[in-house]
Each structure stands twice: as C-alpha cells, then as structure tokens.
Design an enzyme around this catalytic site. Structure first.
Site, PDB file in Angstrom:
ATOM      1  CE  LYS A 254      -3.995  -2.190   0.492  1.00  0.00           C
ATOM      2  NZ  LYS A 254      -3.606  -3.488  -0.075  1.00  0.00           N
TER       3      LYS A 254
HETATM    4  C1  LIG Z   1     -10.207  -3.283  -1.120  1.00  0.00           C
HETATM    5  C2  LIG Z   1      -9.456  -4.035  -0.059  1.00  0.00           C
HETATM    6  N1  LIG Z   1     -10.062  -4.295   1.120  1.00  0.00           N
HETATM    7  C3  LIG Z   1      -9.422  -4.945   2.108  1.00  0.00           C
HETATM    8  C4  LIG Z   1      -8.121  -5.369   1.980  1.00  0.00           C
HETATM    9  C5  LIG Z   1      -7.492  -6.152   3.099  1.00  0.00           C
HETATM   10  O1  LIG Z   1      -6.360  -5.558   3.640  1.00  0.00           O
HETATM   11  P1  LIG Z   1      -5.212  -6.456   4.330  1.00  0.00           P
HETATM   12  O2  LIG Z   1      -4.389  -7.028   3.223  1.00  0.00           O
HETATM   13  O3  LIG Z   1      -4.451  -5.476   5.165  1.00  0.00           O
HETATM   14  O4  LIG Z   1      -5.872  -7.498   5.141  1.00  0.00           O
HETATM   15  C6  LIG Z   1      -7.448  -5.125   0.771  1.00  0.00           C
HETATM   16  C7  LIG Z   1      -6.056  -5.580   0.601  1.00  0.00           C
HETATM   17  O5  LIG Z   1      -5.455  -5.458  -0.431  1.00  0.00           O
HETATM   18  C8  LIG Z   1      -8.131  -4.439  -0.276  1.00  0.00           C
HETATM   19  O6  LIG Z   1      -7.536  -4.213  -1.456  1.00  0.00           O
END
Ligand SMILES: Cc1ncc(COP(=O)(O)O)c(C=O)c1O
Length: 369
Positions: free
Chosen positions: A186
């Site tokens: 990110k």
């Molecule tokens: C749109 C979206 N929601 C939720 C997440 C979940 O985040 P994490 O990878 O920190 O669990 C992501 C991860 O890429 C995402 O792209």
C-alpha cells in the site's frame, strides 16, 4: 529496460537506518503491543483525516471483520458487497456467519453504482460495503444517500485510499465506519501487516476498540464485555508507520504524477485498451489497472519487453469456490466477469523513474500499434 511490478528493495531500502534503529529500540523495550507507538499512530491518523476515532488493528481484513461486527453483522444478516474486489470484502461477512449479497460493479470503474443497491437489497440487508478499488474511487455521496434511503449502514472499505477524498470528505469517513490497510504494497506500507479503523461515531469507535482486544474495555483487564479477538497492532509496525506518514503526501504526489501520465497517454489508445475510470474526487493512485480486450496477449507482450504486470482478480467473488454454496453461475454479474477477464495492473510506485514510466507507456503503445 526491466520494470519490476513490486520493487520492495527499492521501496523500503531508503528506510534501512530507521528500521535498524526501531528494531533495536522497540525490540528491547518490553513494550511490544498496543502501547505508546500505537497511540501515536492513532493520533496521527486522526490528525490527518479528521476522524474522531481511530483504532489500530492487525490488518485491513481484521479491520473489516471488527467494523462489521460493530455494526451488528452476524447470523441472519445480509451484507451487500461488490462482486469484484479483494476477497476480504466478501469473506469478512461470511466469517461472521452473515450472507454476502453481491452487487455488480461497473466494468469501467470497478466500483458499485448507488442505483444497484435498491435492486439487490434483501429484507435481511443491514449493511453495504462500498470499496474503493485499485486507483478508482467509489461514488460515496451517492452510495451513502441511497443506503440511507434504504435503511442500510455503510462500511467504506478505504483500505487502498488513505489520503483520498470524495465530495470533499476524506476516504474512510464518508460512511458510518471506514478502514485503511498498511500491507507493505500500500502507499503507506508497513514492515508487516497492519490496519486502522476510523469513524466519527463514538459508539462504533468504542466497540471496535473493545473487539480488537478480546472485548475488554481498556480499564479492567480480563473483564470481557463481548466476544472479541486478538486483532491488535504491534508497536514496531506502528512506530515505522508514524515515521513514514510524514512522507505520505510526497509519496502520493509522485504516484499521482505517474498515474495521471498513464491516464493521459493510455487514455488515447481506447477502446480496446483503456484505463479504469474513477468517480470524481481527489484520487490516490495505488494499483494502476487498465482494461484490455486481449489482456493475456498484452501481458505476454509486456513481459517480453521486461515490464512485469499483475492480474487482479481472475475469478470474481461470486464464482469463487468458497462461495459455491451461494449458488451463483457465470453470467450473474457481467461487470465483475468482464473485469476478471480484462483487468491488467501496470507497475506504479513512487520510486519509479520518469524513464521507467515512459517505458511502460511505450511498451503498451507498441502492442496496440
Ligand atoms: C479493497 C481491499 N479491502 C481490504 C483489503 C485487506 O487488507 P489487508 O491485506 O491489510 O488485510 C485489501 C487488501 O489489499 C483491499 O484491497
């Protein structure tokens, strides 16, 4: 020329001295979890976004789980959620034993349209998850208005959109509750997993704070008001993120320069190759995705020229094996299925040079020619 899709050594290499210092400092401090560095990061996120409540958690997926639970999502509840997205937007409601009710996405943007909500809503629907995806903003004001008219609460999945704004409102704060992911890829990527929940609703903020730490209230230890989880953030990741947050505006500006250049140049190639569009607002350029009718051939063409790409997501959520019990078939959500066939992500990160960005553009252009 070779252009890597993820270039983590380049993205994190500049922080070598900082990371060494933090490992030595935090790693020997005895204060490892939910202490001063986490509190500082929560305060910094509140300062940047204007959120009244910020709750640091272990990752974006856990943020979704906790936020949904705080909204009362559980057995017997339906959650409207995009048919094309990262798995968590559908798995989080399902893990809470609620039912994900898919809403198609617009294949030009990858996000759900407000007018789809009335069509898809069921009598058990309580919450809609609106997700910003890649570098595309969901039309939050319209979604929020439609949801209010239908009696739905809104979880804004702004995992990829810290720093963006829709209709002047910071991403994360346009619905009832929002979240950010600090997964290393990110723009504000950590040295490990991490996430943050934000809300202007005191009751939701308080409940999320309890649910991330076994249902405790932060006052009386081992008194559990609710069934919660261990979804806490580590001090070392929090300390790194707080330091990096100061650089986020510069990282975003560089990403925007590359993303807008891609938009301008690749936008001329259509209709067989076209950048995903976004709802109006101040975008954050995270993953840069184009639609290409001959996606796999274009991917091979770019690979031969040294440009690495990625595919997000080749199986739309309604056709994932884990959701077979919901009984969907191909053709149910054409927008999602189109993107699963045509979406192609190009390299975009702040550390890329102008020459690399230009090389990516010319490599795409040479396929089209
Ligand atoms: C749109 C979206 N929601 C939720 C997440 C979940 O985040 P994490 O990878 O920190 O669990 C992501 C991860 O890429 C995402 O792209």
């Amino acid at each position: 020329m070779k252009v890597a899709y993820f270039d983590y050594p380049r993205r994190f290499g500049a922080d070598a001295a900082l990371v060494k210092q933090l490992v030595a400092e935090v790693g020997t401090s005895g204060a490892f979890i939910l202490k001063q560095h986490v509190a500082e990061l929560e305060a910094a996120i509140k300062g940047q976004t204007g959120a009244a409540h910020a709750v640091a958690v272990s990752n974006g997926t856990d943020a979704l789980l906790i936020a949904l639970a705080s909204l009362g999502v559980g057995p017997g509840v339906d959650v409207l959620t995009p048919a094309f997205s990262f798995i968590s937007t559908a798995s989080a409601p399902a893990l809470l034993r609620a039912r994900p009710v898919f809403v198609d996405v617009n294949p030009d943007t990858g996000t759900i349209a407000a007018d789809e909500l009335a069509r898809r809503r069921t009598p058990e629907s309580k919450v809609v998850i609106a997700a910003h995806l890649f570098s595309s903003l969901a039309a939050m004001a319209e979604i929020q208005a439609a949801a209010r008219a239908l009696g739905l609460r809104v979880l804004e999945d702004s995992a990829v959109a810290l720093g963006a704004r829709t209709a002047g409102v910071p991403a994360g704060l346009a619905g009832d509750v929002g979240l950010y992911s600090f997964f290393p890829a990110k723009p504000l990527g950590g040295i490990g997993d991490a996430g943050m929940i934000v809300s202007n609703d005191a009751a939701l903020g308080d409940m999320c704070r309890r649910l991330r730490n076994h249902g405790q209230d932060g006052v009386t230890r081992f008194l559990h008001h609710h069934l919660g989880w261990n979804h806490r953030m580590d001090e070392i990741v929090a300390a790194y993120l707080t330091a990096k947050l100061a650089r986020l505006p510069a990282l975003h500006a560089r990403r925007r320069a590359i993303g807008e250049h891609y938009d301008a140049e690749l936008g001329k190639l259509g209709p067989a190759i076209r950048p995903l569009a976004s709802a109006p607002g101040e975008r954050v350029f995270y993953t840069y995705v184009i639609r290409a009718e001959r996606r796999d051939a274009l991917r091979a063409h770019l690979f031969e020229r040294g440009v690495e790409t990625q595919l997000y997501y080749t199986v739309p959520l309604h056709l994932q094996p884990c959701f077979a019990h919901l009984g969907h078939v191909a053709g149910d959500f054409p927008g999602a299925e189109t993107l699963a066939r045509e979406a192609l992500a190009l390299p975009l990160y702040a550390e890329m040079t102008d020459a690399e960005a230009e090389y990516v553009v010319s490599a795409v252009r040479s396929f089209h020619a």
